[in-house]
Design a protein around this motif. Structure first.
Motif, PDB file in Angstrom:
ATOM      1  N   TYR A   4      28.833  62.555  91.993  1.00 30.34           N
ATOM      2  CA  TYR A   4      28.883  64.007  92.086  1.00 30.34           C
ATOM      3  C   TYR A   4      30.270  64.487  91.670  1.00 30.34           C
ATOM      4  N   TYR A   5      30.299  65.628  91.010  1.00 28.21           N
ATOM      5  CA  TYR A   5      31.551  66.312  90.693  1.00 28.21           C
ATOM      6  C   TYR A   5      31.362  67.755  91.146  1.00 28.21           C
ATOM      7  N   PHE A   6      32.173  68.193  92.102  1.00 26.80           N
ATOM      8  CA  PHE A   6      32.054  69.528  92.678  1.00 26.80           C
ATOM      9  C   PHE A   6      33.263  70.360  92.286  1.00 26.80           C
ATOM     10  N   VAL A   7      33.006  71.601  91.869  1.00 28.82           N
ATOM     11  CA  VAL A   7      34.101  72.500  91.506  1.00 28.82           C
ATOM     12  C   VAL A   7      33.780  73.909  91.995  1.00 28.82           C
ATOM     13  N   ILE A   8      34.811  74.598  92.481  1.00 27.17           N
ATOM     14  CA  ILE A   8      34.706  76.015  92.818  1.00 27.17           C
ATOM     15  C   ILE A   8      35.410  76.765  91.695  1.00 27.17           C
ATOM     16  N   VAL A   9      34.696  77.707  91.088  1.00 23.40           N
ATOM     17  CA  VAL A   9      35.211  78.442  89.932  1.00 23.40           C
ATOM     18  C   VAL A   9      35.450  79.892  90.323  1.00 23.40           C
ATOM     19  N   GLY A  10      36.635  80.384  89.993  1.00 26.13           N
ATOM     20  CA  GLY A  10      37.024  81.747  90.338  1.00 26.13           C
ATOM     21  C   GLY A  10      36.488  82.789  89.376  1.00 26.13           C
ATOM     22  N   HIS A  11      36.920  84.021  89.571  1.00 30.87           N
ATOM     23  CA  HIS A  11      36.446  85.149  88.770  1.00 30.87           C
ATOM     24  C   HIS A  11      36.897  85.078  87.318  1.00 30.87           C
ATOM     25  N   LYS A  12      37.998  84.418  87.061  1.00 31.61           N
ATOM     26  CA  LYS A  12      38.522  84.312  85.695  1.00 31.61           C
ATOM     27  C   LYS A  12      38.143  82.975  85.056  1.00 31.61           C
ATOM     28  N   ASP A  13      37.071  82.365  85.538  1.00 23.84           N
ATOM     29  CA  ASP A  13      36.595  81.053  85.073  1.00 23.84           C
ATOM     30  C   ASP A  13      37.643  79.959  85.259  1.00 23.84           C
ATOM     31  N   PRO A  15      39.314  76.954  87.633  1.00 26.27           N
ATOM     32  CA  PRO A  15      38.944  76.084  88.753  1.00 26.27           C
ATOM     33  C   PRO A  15      39.855  76.329  89.948  1.00 26.27           C
ATOM     34  N   ILE A  16      39.234  76.581  91.082  1.00 25.76           N
ATOM     35  CA  ILE A  16      39.986  76.828  92.317  1.00 25.76           C
ATOM     36  C   ILE A  16      40.116  75.536  93.117  1.00 25.76           C
ATOM     37  N   TYR A  17      39.064  74.742  93.082  1.00 26.60           N
ATOM     38  CA  TYR A  17      39.048  73.487  93.834  1.00 26.60           C
ATOM     39  C   TYR A  17      38.103  72.529  93.113  1.00 26.60           C
ATOM     40  N   GLU A  18      38.442  71.253  93.054  1.00 19.47           N
ATOM     41  CA  GLU A  18      37.539  70.263  92.479  1.00 19.47           C
ATOM     42  C   GLU A  18      37.648  68.946  93.226  1.00 19.47           C
ATOM     43  N   GLN A  19      36.514  68.255  93.276  1.00 17.69           N
ATOM     44  CA  GLN A  19      36.445  66.990  94.009  1.00 17.69           C
ATOM     45  C   GLN A  19      35.335  66.139  93.419  1.00 17.69           C
ATOM     46  N   GLU A  20      35.549  64.835  93.335  1.00 20.96           N
ATOM     47  CA  GLU A  20      34.527  63.909  92.867  1.00 20.96           C
ATOM     48  C   GLU A  20      34.092  63.029  94.028  1.00 20.96           C
ATOM     49  N   PHE A  21      32.790  62.727  94.057  1.00 22.15           N
ATOM     50  CA  PHE A  21      32.216  61.867  95.088  1.00 22.15           C
ATOM     51  C   PHE A  21      31.370  60.798  94.413  1.00 22.15           C
ATOM     52  N   SER A  22      31.361  59.612  94.987  1.00 22.66           N
ATOM     53  CA  SER A  22      30.536  58.539  94.455  1.00 22.66           C
ATOM     54  C   SER A  22      30.106  57.636  95.594  1.00 22.66           C
ATOM     55  N   SER A  23      28.881  57.129  95.489  1.00 20.68           N
ATOM     56  CA  SER A  23      28.401  56.180  96.496  1.00 20.68           C
ATOM     57  C   SER A  23      28.879  54.770  96.179  1.00 20.68           C
ATOM     58  N   HIS A  24      29.419  54.565  94.985  1.00 23.23           N
ATOM     59  CA  HIS A  24      29.925  53.259  94.570  1.00 23.23           C
ATOM     60  C   HIS A  24      31.333  53.074  95.104  1.00 23.23           C
ATOM     61  N   ALA A 134      29.994  66.187 102.130  1.00 30.73           N
ATOM     62  CA  ALA A 134      29.446  65.310 101.082  1.00 30.73           C
ATOM     63  C   ALA A 134      28.834  64.057 101.698  1.00 30.73           C
ATOM     64  N   LYS A 135      29.514  63.477 102.674  1.00 29.07           N
ATOM     65  CA  LYS A 135      28.959  62.302 103.352  1.00 29.07           C
ATOM     66  C   LYS A 135      27.659  62.635 104.071  1.00 29.07           C
ATOM     67  N   ARG A 136      27.636  63.783 104.718  1.00 29.24           N
ATOM     68  CA  ARG A 136      26.480  64.163 105.510  1.00 29.24           C
ATOM     69  C   ARG A 136      25.283  64.578 104.630  1.00 29.24           C
ATOM     70  N   ASN A 137      25.530  65.365 103.595  1.00 28.76           N
ATOM     71  CA  ASN A 137      24.432  65.933 102.807  1.00 28.76           C
ATOM     72  C   ASN A 137      24.121  65.191 101.518  1.00 28.76           C
ATOM     73  N   LEU A 138      25.116  64.555 100.920  1.00 27.93           N
ATOM     74  CA  LEU A 138      24.916  63.911  99.615  1.00 27.93           C
ATOM     75  C   LEU A 138      24.846  62.388  99.709  1.00 27.93           C
ATOM     76  N   ASN A 139      25.034  61.859 100.903  1.00 28.98           N
ATOM     77  CA  ASN A 139      24.940  60.415 101.148  1.00 28.98           C
ATOM     78  C   ASN A 139      25.912  59.618 100.289  1.00 28.98           C
ATOM     79  N   VAL A 140      27.168  60.058 100.242  1.00 23.39           N
ATOM     80  CA  VAL A 140      28.179  59.314  99.488  1.00 23.39           C
ATOM     81  C   VAL A 140      29.213  58.732 100.425  1.00 23.39           C
TER      82      VAL A 140
END
Length: 140
Positions: A4-13, A15-24, A134-140
């Motif tokens: 998974y790659y999660f990003v929060i994008v602001g009004h001016k396109d 990135p405000i926050y980004e995080q990567e998750f992996s079960s590996h 992410a651990k709780r909902n995405l099982n990573v």
């Protein structure tokens, strides 16, 4: 293996926050290889997110795009901040729960009088909560 790659994008396109998750467990090796590709896919999907945003009253937009093995799901807040997650497996219920949990924490964070909207989020507490969701909902 789920990624998974999660990003929060602001009004001016921006990135405000980004995080990567992996079960590996040894995902750190490949993380840097795909970071720019993930950013590119997320940025390219913004037009589709904006298009879907006007066609529904729901905040959760489900899967809005697919690029190779990556699905792109989105969530748009009431203030039009966009949450985008790239994922390589289908997990609609988990992603929806993840977005709702993150939205609740984002609202609390953005109500802080010292936080400027559209500025990068650099809070270790915020990051810990995202990882917990992410651990709780995405099982990573």
């Amino acid at each position: 293996m789920s990624n998974y790659y999660f990003v929060i994008v602001g009004h001016k396109d921006n990135p405000i926050y980004e995080q990567e998750f992996s079960s590996h467990r040894n995902a750190d090796v490949k993380k840097e290889d795909h970071r720019h590709l993930n950013q590119f896919i997320a940025h390219a999907s913004l037009d589709l997110v904006d298009e879907h945003m006007w066609n529904t009253s729901s905040m959760y937009l489900k899967t809005v795009d697919k690029f190779n093995e990556w699905y792109v799901s989105a969530f748009v807040t009431a203030s039009k901040i966009r949450f985008i997650i790239l994922h390589n497996i289908r997990n609609e219920d988990g992603i929806k729960s993840f977005f709702n949990d993150v939205y609740e924490v984002y609202i609390k964070f953005s109500m802080n009088p010292f936080y400027v909207i559209n500025s990068p989020i650099k809070s270790s507490n915020f990051e810990r909560k995202i990882q917990l969701f992410a651990k709780r909902n995405l099982n990573v």
